[in-house]
Structure formats: C-alpha cells, structure tokens
Enzyme design. Structure first.
Site, short mmCIF file in Angstrom:
data_model
loop_
_atom_site.label_atom_id
_atom_site.label_comp_id
_atom_site.label_asym_id
_atom_site.label_seq_id
_atom_site.Cartn_x
_atom_site.Cartn_y
_atom_site.Cartn_z
N GLU A 8 -43.61 -2.22 12.91
CA GLU A 8 -43.53 -1.16 14.09
C GLU A 8 -42.25 -1.04 14.51
O GLU A 8 -41.78 -2.15 14.82
CB GLU A 8 -44.46 -1.89 15.18
CG GLU A 8 -46.00 -1.48 14.89
CD GLU A 8 -46.99 -1.88 16.35
OE1 GLU A 8 -46.30 -1.73 17.31
OE2 GLU A 8 -47.89 -2.60 16.25
N GLU A 43 -49.49 -8.27 16.68
CA GLU A 43 -48.65 -9.11 17.93
C GLU A 43 -49.56 -10.11 18.76
O GLU A 43 -49.94 -9.90 19.87
CB GLU A 43 -48.46 -7.84 19.10
CG GLU A 43 -47.53 -6.81 18.28
CD GLU A 43 -47.05 -5.67 19.40
OE1 GLU A 43 -47.66 -5.77 20.37
OE2 GLU A 43 -46.25 -5.02 19.04
#
Ligand code: AHR
Length: 496
Positions: A291, A172
């Site tokens: 995720e 991320e």
C-alpha cells in the site's frame, strides 16, 4: 539549477519484478461497485464490468492487483462472495461502515483480472478468522478438483483453478482500526500457522506477512522483528504501507517525501537482514510495499453509515501529487533488488488513478500518468546511475536533490529509459546525462508532464487539463544528453 547523471550498462542495481507495478482494489467506497462493476452502465459488458474502466486499466498494464482489502478483509468471509449471487448475504462491513452486497466476490474478481491481464494478490482474513478459512480459500482457488472446496468452485462454474500465486497474510494487524487487531506475538504465531497450512495445500504459493501499518506506529521495528521471528521460515515477503500528503500546504516539503519512503525501505531491509543473521538463515526476506500512494485530500470517515458504495476516499489529485507519485515510483525502482512487490493504493475511485461517474464518464487523474509510464516502460533491470544535483532543505528534510531520477535497461525492447522529476517549484533544471557506455544510442522519445499551476488536476468535465505531452529541446550527441526539465515536472526519456 543543474544536475548530472552518468549511466553505465555494466552496473546493475536490481532486477525488476513486474509485480512492482501492482495496484489494489478493495471493497471500499466505489472501488468495486460503480468502479469496476456497474451493470446497467452504457459501457458495461455482459458481466456488468465497465469496459471504459477496463480499457484504462489495460493502458496501465497492471500486472498484479491486491484484493479484497485492506481493512475490509479483516472482517470478510470469503464464502459470502461465492456461489449464486441471489443467495449471497448483505452484510455490514465494519471497516468502512458500509453495506456489502457481495455481488462481486472471488470468482468475479478473478474474471475481471483475467480480462485486464492482471494477476491477483489475494489477502486472507486473519482479523476475525484464521488458519481454517485461509487454507480453505487456497483449496477453493488453487486446487484442481476432487476435494470439497475445489469441487465447490467447479460447481460454482469455475472449472479451472485460479492458481493465485501471491497471498497476503492479513492486513495491518497492528492497527487499532483493524477488526481483530493483534499483538505482534499473536499475529506472528497466527501468520506462521496460516502460512504453513496454506502452503501445505499449495506449495507453489508465495506469502506476505504484515509489517507495521506505517513507520509512524509506536511499535514499528519491534513489530517487524517479532513477526519475522515467528514467520521467517514460512513467508517470502514482509509488507510496508505508507501514504503521503500535503496537509500543511508546504509543497517543497511534500515533494521531498519520497526520502521518507527511501529510509523506511532501508530500515525494513535492515530488520529483515538482522533476523536473517539471528536465524543463521540462508533465505532473504523480500519486501512487498503493498500500500503506497498520496492520500490526504479526504479522510477515512464515512458519514453515510451503512450505505452501499458510499463516496469515500475519493481524492482528487493535482500535478504536485503526480510528481510525488513519480518520486515514490522512482524510489521503489531504486530498491528493486529487495522490493519485489508494490501496490499503489488504490485503482478506481478510492485514492485512485481512475475515476468514474455513476452512469457517466471515466477519466484519468494526474497520478495515472507516472504510474502508466513506469509500468509500461520500466521493465527489465535498474541501472546504478551516478547523480549529482542542486539541493534544498525543507521542513522535515535536508539535502533534498531537485532531481529525483532512475534509469532502467529494458533489454527485451532494446531501450534505456530515464524517469525524472524536477522538484523545483520555480525553475527549470538543466540535466546533463552521460550515456556513452551505450554505443550508438539515440533518443527515441521525450515525454513531459507539467502545468503552470501545480495544483491543477483533471475532472469529468476537464479530463485532459494535466496530461503528458512530447517534450522539446532534448539533444543527444556523442552519447551525451542535454535536456531542460521544466519546473515541477515529470519526465520520461526513452533511448534506443
Ligand atoms: O487503502 C485504504 C486503507 O488504508 C486500507 O484499507 C488499509 O489497509 C489502509 O489503512
């Protein structure tokens, strides 16, 4: 409330890569400490691993586990987690404002994964570190011996290389919450150079570049395109992350959220293929949805600053959440031709299918079951089914089919499996399914998970409140199945 499905063995939608049923263990909250590892627990083995937890993970048949983060990895020095445990440093983890004791590191986690039959999807730190730490970790893990880092692993007691195949290039990296956040160009350049060096150490590895941390980021799409512009030739996968919730208490809308995942996947495929065209490349970038889950019952704050293994992100899931997880799994399967890796985030205690009490019980949350069914039965190829269904509109979605379903052909087991969710909150769904292309097929099993109360869940004291049962009333005659899927239910139909 009616729906139909027609499944034909000749029409294949995609080969399933088993890594689609991956999971995730981050050094976060009680995922590692008090989750998979609790020396002193009555059920801990000689290494301190909880046997009850291992047993449940084996039941899920998890093929791949992402590690060690998540946000944690962006501040992690892998060297802190190897070598004699007594010499490992206690460090402040800035991702979760906790203290990391480093009792568990790469080698112990590899041992645990071996014990549960899973491979590791290893993330490298591209937040505070870079090319050097990443290529050294590949050398430490995958090089057989005769070099500084591989000999270090051997000296630490692991003679054989871990041979980790799947690697994430950071986590991320577009998020303001990330330690060492980067712009798309900064990250793209760094990821390309790290990928090159890592692959020079071990040409057999596969690499995942970070996509946006969610579709809602302002930079979504531009980020993907820029990152791929720099990394296209060096990586195999682009990552997607998404969490879904029901903060407004609108269940019909919540149950439709897999439509969002579906369009997210389609958008990322388009970006990858645009870059393929732009680069005149023969290579197709695949997707790693590394995720995904329902997450909204708890926030990300840690009120217990600098605690070891604080109780954070411990969502308690209900039936409705499990149904959404079921629809998300079905959506991933429908895209099995491009989504080759997916990791439910996470595995134990932290937004997880498995919960534990310190010194006490382990139990299965509602979301355990759809994950287990799809992982255990959903191996092989996805078949393209023709589906019709009654539909509804919700706050954010139109034409939401009450039936969400997918069919899988498991040639090895000689089975056809249908996974189906009835999204209707009040009514059963009459499903007719045409299976005539499978000559002589018979119904092997009908599993259903439902409950009168869609908000019911499991707990240490009541671990089986929501659990699958054998369904009744499914009838197959002349290759045509009729079945009544109960209101808000998860269903698995196995044919042989
Ligand atoms: O899974 C929990 C966290 O969610 C991960 O650490 C991070 O990558 C994401 O924001």
């Amino acid at each position: 409330n009616k729906a139909t499905m027609a499944i034909d063995r000749r029409y294949v939608a995609g080969e399933i890569d088993n890594r689609l049923y991956g999971s995730f263990v981050e050094h976060l909250g009680r995922a590692v400490y008090e989750g998979i590892y609790e020396p002193g627990h009555p059920l801990a083995d000689e290494r301190g691993f909880r046997k009850d937890v291992m047993e449940m993970v084996r039941e899920l048949q998890v093929p791949l586990i992402r590690y060690p983060g998540g946000n944690f990895v962006s501040g992690y020095n892998w060297e802190d987690g190897v070598g004699p445990v007594s010499e490992r440093p206690r460090k402040l983890d800035l991702a979760w404002l906790s203290t990391e004791t480093n009792e568990i590191g790469t080698n112990e986690f590899m041992e645990w994964c071996k014990a549960v039959g899973a491979e590791v999807n290893m993330a490298v730190n591209l937040g505070t570190r870079g090319v050097d730490a990443a290529r050294n970790l590949v050398e430490y893990c995958n090089h057989p011996g005769g070099s500084y880092y591989s000999d270090m692993r051997i000296a630490h007691g692991w003679k054989d290389p871990h041979n980790i195949k799947t690697w994430c290039l950071g986590n991320e990296m577009d998020g303001p919450w990330q330690i060492g956040r980067k712009t798309a160009t900064e990250y793209g350049r760094l990821a390309a150079e790290a990928a090159k060096a890592m692959r020079w150490v071990d040409p057999s590895i596969e690499l995942v570049a970070c996509g946006s941390s969610s579709q809602t980021m302002d930079t979504f799409a531009d980020w993907e395109a820029t990152v791929l512009d720099h990394t296209y030739d060096y990586v195999d996968y682009l990552s997607l992350h998404s969490y879904y919730g029901n903060r407004s208490g609108d269940s019909a809308n919540f149950l439709a959220k897999s439509l969002d995942m579906d369009s997210f996947i389609s958008s990322v495929i388009s970006i990858c293929d645009y870059m393929k065209a732009k680069k005149r490349s023969k290579k197709k970038i695949m997707l790693s949805f590394d995720e995904w889950n329902v997450w909204y019952h708890t926030g990300a704050d840690n009120p217990n600053r600098w605690a070891v293994a604080p109780h954070i992100l411990e969502d308690v899931y209900n039936l409705e959440d499990a149904l959404v997880v079921g629809t998300l799994l079905i959506t991933l399967l429908k895209h099995a031709d491009r989504v080759k890796i997916a990791c439910q985030a996470q595995l134990v205690n932290v937004i997880a299918p498995i919960m534990t009490e310190k010194g006490g019980a382990a139990w299965k949350q509602t979301i355990f079951y759809p994950y287990m069914h799809v992982s255990v039965f959903g191996r092989g190829t996805v078949l393209q089914s023709q589906v019709t269904s009654a539909k509804y509109d919700s706050k954010d979605f139109t034409d939401v089919p009450y039936l969400e379903s997918v069919a899988v052909l498991n040639e090895e087991a000689g089975e056809v499996i249908v996974f189906a969710v009835n999204r209707h909150l009040e009514e059963a769904l009459e499903l007719d399914c045409d299976l005539r292309s499978f000559e002589g097929i018979a119904l092997l099993e009908y599993i259903v998970m439902d409950h009168d109360n869609s908000k019911a869940g499991n707990s240490a004291g009541s671990p089986n409140e929501v659990a699958p049962r054998q369904g009744s009333g499914a009838a197959l005659s002349d290759g045509k199945l009729t079945v009544r899927l109960p209101k808000h239910s998860w269903n698995v139909l196995r044919f042989k």
